[in-house]
Design a protein around this motif. Structure first.
Motif, PDB file in Angstrom:
ATOM      1  N   LEU A   1       0.837  -1.204   0.000  1.00 19.33           N
ATOM      2  CA  LEU A   1       0.000   0.000   0.000  1.00 19.33           C
ATOM      3  C   LEU A   1       0.872   1.255   0.000  1.00 19.33           C
ATOM      4  N   LEU A   2       1.921   1.235   0.815  1.00 25.08           N
ATOM      5  CA  LEU A   2       2.843   2.365   0.876  1.00 25.08           C
ATOM      6  C   LEU A   2       3.659   2.469  -0.409  1.00 25.08           C
ATOM      7  N   ALA A   3       4.177   1.321  -0.881  1.00 22.08           N
ATOM      8  CA  ALA A   3       5.063   1.310  -2.052  1.00 22.08           C
ATOM      9  C   ALA A   3       4.356   1.802  -3.311  1.00 22.08           C
ATOM     10  N   GLU A   4       3.063   1.548  -3.409  1.00 25.84           N
ATOM     11  CA  GLU A   4       2.322   1.978  -4.597  1.00 25.84           C
ATOM     12  C   GLU A   4       2.232   3.498  -4.724  1.00 25.84           C
ATOM     13  N   LYS A   5       2.444   4.201  -3.633  1.00 23.56           N
ATOM     14  CA  LYS A   5       2.375   5.665  -3.646  1.00 23.56           C
ATOM     15  C   LYS A   5       3.738   6.320  -3.907  1.00 23.56           C
ATOM     16  N   ILE A   6       4.785   5.524  -3.868  1.00 21.64           N
ATOM     17  CA  ILE A   6       6.136   6.080  -3.943  1.00 21.64           C
ATOM     18  C   ILE A   6       6.546   6.360  -5.386  1.00 21.64           C
ATOM     19  N   VAL A   7       7.201   7.490  -5.578  1.00 26.83           N
ATOM     20  CA  VAL A   7       7.735   7.882  -6.882  1.00 26.83           C
ATOM     21  C   VAL A   7       9.259   7.773  -6.828  1.00 26.83           C
ATOM     22  N   VAL A   8       9.851   7.091  -7.810  1.00 22.65           N
ATOM     23  CA  VAL A   8      11.309   7.011  -7.911  1.00 22.65           C
ATOM     24  C   VAL A   8      11.790   8.223  -8.707  1.00 22.65           C
ATOM     25  N   ARG A   9      12.685   9.012  -8.109  1.00 25.53           N
ATOM     26  CA  ARG A   9      13.202  10.215  -8.781  1.00 25.53           C
ATOM     27  C   ARG A   9      14.728  10.135  -8.836  1.00 25.53           C
ATOM     28  N   THR A  10      15.292  10.418  -9.987  1.00 18.08           N
ATOM     29  CA  THR A  10      16.745  10.392 -10.155  1.00 18.08           C
ATOM     30  C   THR A  10      17.240  11.770 -10.583  1.00 18.08           C
ATOM     31  N   PHE A  11      18.411  12.140 -10.087  1.00 16.37           N
ATOM     32  CA  PHE A  11      18.972  13.458 -10.344  1.00 16.37           C
ATOM     33  C   PHE A  11      20.475  13.346 -10.581  1.00 16.37           C
ATOM     34  N   ASP A  12      20.997  14.244 -11.396  1.00 14.47           N
ATOM     35  CA  ASP A  12      22.432  14.361 -11.567  1.00 14.47           C
ATOM     36  C   ASP A  12      23.031  15.114 -10.386  1.00 14.47           C
ATOM     37  N   ARG A  13      24.342  15.174 -10.373  1.00 20.73           N
ATOM     38  CA  ARG A  13      25.053  15.938  -9.354  1.00 20.73           C
ATOM     39  C   ARG A  13      24.727  17.429  -9.481  1.00 20.73           C
ATOM     40  N   ARG A  14      24.625  18.100  -8.344  1.00 23.32           N
ATOM     41  CA  ARG A  14      24.401  19.544  -8.240  1.00 23.32           C
ATOM     42  C   ARG A  14      23.073  19.993  -8.863  1.00 23.32           C
ATOM     43  N   GLN A  15      22.030  19.197  -8.669  1.00 21.66           N
ATOM     44  CA  GLN A  15      20.699  19.606  -9.098  1.00 21.66           C
ATOM     45  C   GLN A  15      19.903  20.111  -7.906  1.00 21.66           C
ATOM     46  N   GLN A  16      19.180  21.210  -8.107  1.00 23.45           N
ATOM     47  CA  GLN A  16      18.343  21.766  -7.060  1.00 23.45           C
ATOM     48  C   GLN A  16      17.019  21.006  -7.001  1.00 23.45           C
ATOM     49  N   LEU A  17      16.675  20.529  -5.814  1.00 24.39           N
ATOM     50  CA  LEU A  17      15.400  19.870  -5.596  1.00 24.39           C
ATOM     51  C   LEU A  17      14.358  20.836  -5.033  1.00 24.39           C
ATOM     52  N   LEU A  18      14.839  21.879  -4.378  1.00 22.62           N
ATOM     53  CA  LEU A  18      13.940  22.844  -3.745  1.00 22.62           C
ATOM     54  C   LEU A  18      14.675  24.162  -3.573  1.00 22.62           C
ATOM     55  N   GLU A  19      13.948  25.272  -3.700  1.00 26.48           N
ATOM     56  CA  GLU A  19      14.506  26.594  -3.464  1.00 26.48           C
ATOM     57  C   GLU A  19      13.599  27.356  -2.505  1.00 26.48           C
ATOM     58  N   PRO A  20      14.141  28.347  -1.790  1.00 23.92           N
ATOM     59  CA  PRO A  20      13.317  29.134  -0.873  1.00 23.92           C
ATOM     60  C   PRO A  20      12.129  29.771  -1.600  1.00 23.92           C
ATOM     61  N   GLY A  21      10.994  29.771  -0.926  1.00 24.78           N
ATOM     62  CA  GLY A  21       9.785  30.313  -1.524  1.00 24.78           C
ATOM     63  C   GLY A  21       8.908  29.257  -2.157  1.00 24.78           C
ATOM     64  N   GLU A  22       9.498  28.074  -2.431  1.00 25.29           N
ATOM     65  CA  GLU A  22       8.729  26.955  -2.959  1.00 25.29           C
ATOM     66  C   GLU A  22       8.219  26.091  -1.812  1.00 25.29           C
ATOM     67  N   ALA A  23       7.058  25.492  -1.999  1.00 21.11           N
ATOM     68  CA  ALA A  23       6.562  24.535  -1.011  1.00 21.11           C
ATOM     69  C   ALA A  23       7.210  23.174  -1.260  1.00 21.11           C
ATOM     70  N   GLU A  24       7.551  22.497  -0.190  1.00 21.40           N
ATOM     71  CA  GLU A  24       8.120  21.154  -0.289  1.00 21.40           C
ATOM     72  C   GLU A  24       6.990  20.154  -0.510  1.00 21.40           C
ATOM     73  N   HIS A  25       7.030  19.465  -1.626  1.00 27.05           N
ATOM     74  CA  HIS A  25       5.958  18.523  -1.961  1.00 27.05           C
ATOM     75  C   HIS A  25       6.295  17.084  -1.590  1.00 27.05           C
ATOM     76  N   TYR A  26       7.567  16.813  -1.292  1.00 26.11           N
ATOM     77  CA  TYR A  26       7.986  15.429  -1.105  1.00 26.11           C
ATOM     78  C   TYR A  26       8.717  15.202   0.215  1.00 26.11           C
ATOM     79  N   MET A  27       8.471  14.027   0.784  1.00 21.66           N
ATOM     80  CA  MET A  27       9.364  13.452   1.781  1.00 21.66           C
ATOM     81  C   MET A  27      10.213  12.450   1.025  1.00 21.66           C
ATOM     82  N   ASN A  28      11.546  12.547   1.150  1.00 20.86           N
ATOM     83  CA  ASN A  28      12.461  11.778   0.307  1.00 20.86           C
ATOM     84  C   ASN A  28      13.316  10.817   1.120  1.00 20.86           C
ATOM     85  N   PHE A  29      13.409   9.589   0.646  1.00 20.85           N
ATOM     86  CA  PHE A  29      14.303   8.585   1.208  1.00 20.85           C
ATOM     87  C   PHE A  29      15.448   8.392   0.224  1.00 20.85           C
ATOM     88  N   VAL A  30      16.685   8.553   0.694  1.00 23.96           N
ATOM     89  CA  VAL A  30      17.846   8.475  -0.185  1.00 23.96           C
ATOM     90  C   VAL A  30      18.243   7.008  -0.389  1.00 23.96           C
TER      91      VAL A  30
END
Length: 200
Positions: A22-51
């Motif tokens: 049930l939990l796993a079906e809601k999870i999104v796999v996201r991949t990023f290169d080095r030095r990519q911004q995931l969030l900046e000030p003024g933006e709302a945080e939409h994700y809780m992330n597990f590394v």
């Protein structure tokens, strides 16, 4: 990939296969290169992330100086938690330091699985409690321990990060000047290894 997440949540609550699915079906796999911004000030945080793989740092600016408040490695959570929980704009930048893979969950999907499973709701409560306790303990260490003690404690707990994270970032996280960090790092390298076999 999901097995690492399962091992993590089992440290808090033993979910049944159905509950974990049930939990796993809601999870999104996201991949990023080095030095990519995931969030900046003024933006709302939409994700809780597990590394799953990589490194992520969280920071803000005090004047022109970067102040790093978190460095998350494999098996750890990273998020602008106040923004994630409240939906308000974040004060933080979140950026990858290495090519990174995250397992991410939105607040809406988290609330949905809470409604469907009492045990998953308990898992969320325990994880948030642990996060708050760790944050308070880290803040206490920063105030209670002197510079050398903070450095030593960090190296003992995170020896691999000395090689993986730029020195200036670690110095910021440990609230010390880069030259102080460099000096302490040099002293650790000079320290004789405990139990080193004799060459005689």
């Amino acid at each position: 990939m999901l097995e690492s997440l399962r091992r993590y949540v089992t440290g808090y609550v033993a979910l049944s296969n159905e509950e974990f699915t049930l939990l796993a079906e809601k999870i999104v796999v996201r991949t990023f290169d080095r030095r990519q911004q995931l969030l900046e000030p003024g933006e709302a945080e939409h994700y809780m992330n597990f590394v799953v793989k990589g490194l992520v740092r969280m920071y803000f600016y005090r004047g022109k100086t970067e102040v790093i408040t978190n460095i998350a490695k494999e098996g750890e959570l990273v998020s602008s938690s106040a923004s994630f929980l409240s939906g308000t704009p974040s004060h933080y930048f979140i950026e990858t330091l290495e090519p990174t893979t995250l397992l991410s969950l939105t607040r809406e999907d988290l609330e949905d699985v809470y409604r469907q499973s009492v045990r998953i709701e308990r898992l969320g409560r325990l994880m948030i409690t642990q996060f708050v306790m760790q944050k308070e303990e880290w803040e206490h260490e920063c105030m209670r321990l002197d510079t050398r003690e903070r450095f030593t404690r960090f190296v003992e707990k995170n020896p691999e990060l000395i090689q993986r994270v730029p020195q200036k970032y670690l110095a910021s996280y440990l609230n010390m000047k880069p030259e102080t960090f460099s000096r302490l790092k040099h002293l650790v390298r000079k320290r004789p290894a405990v139990g080193k076999p004799s060459t005689k």
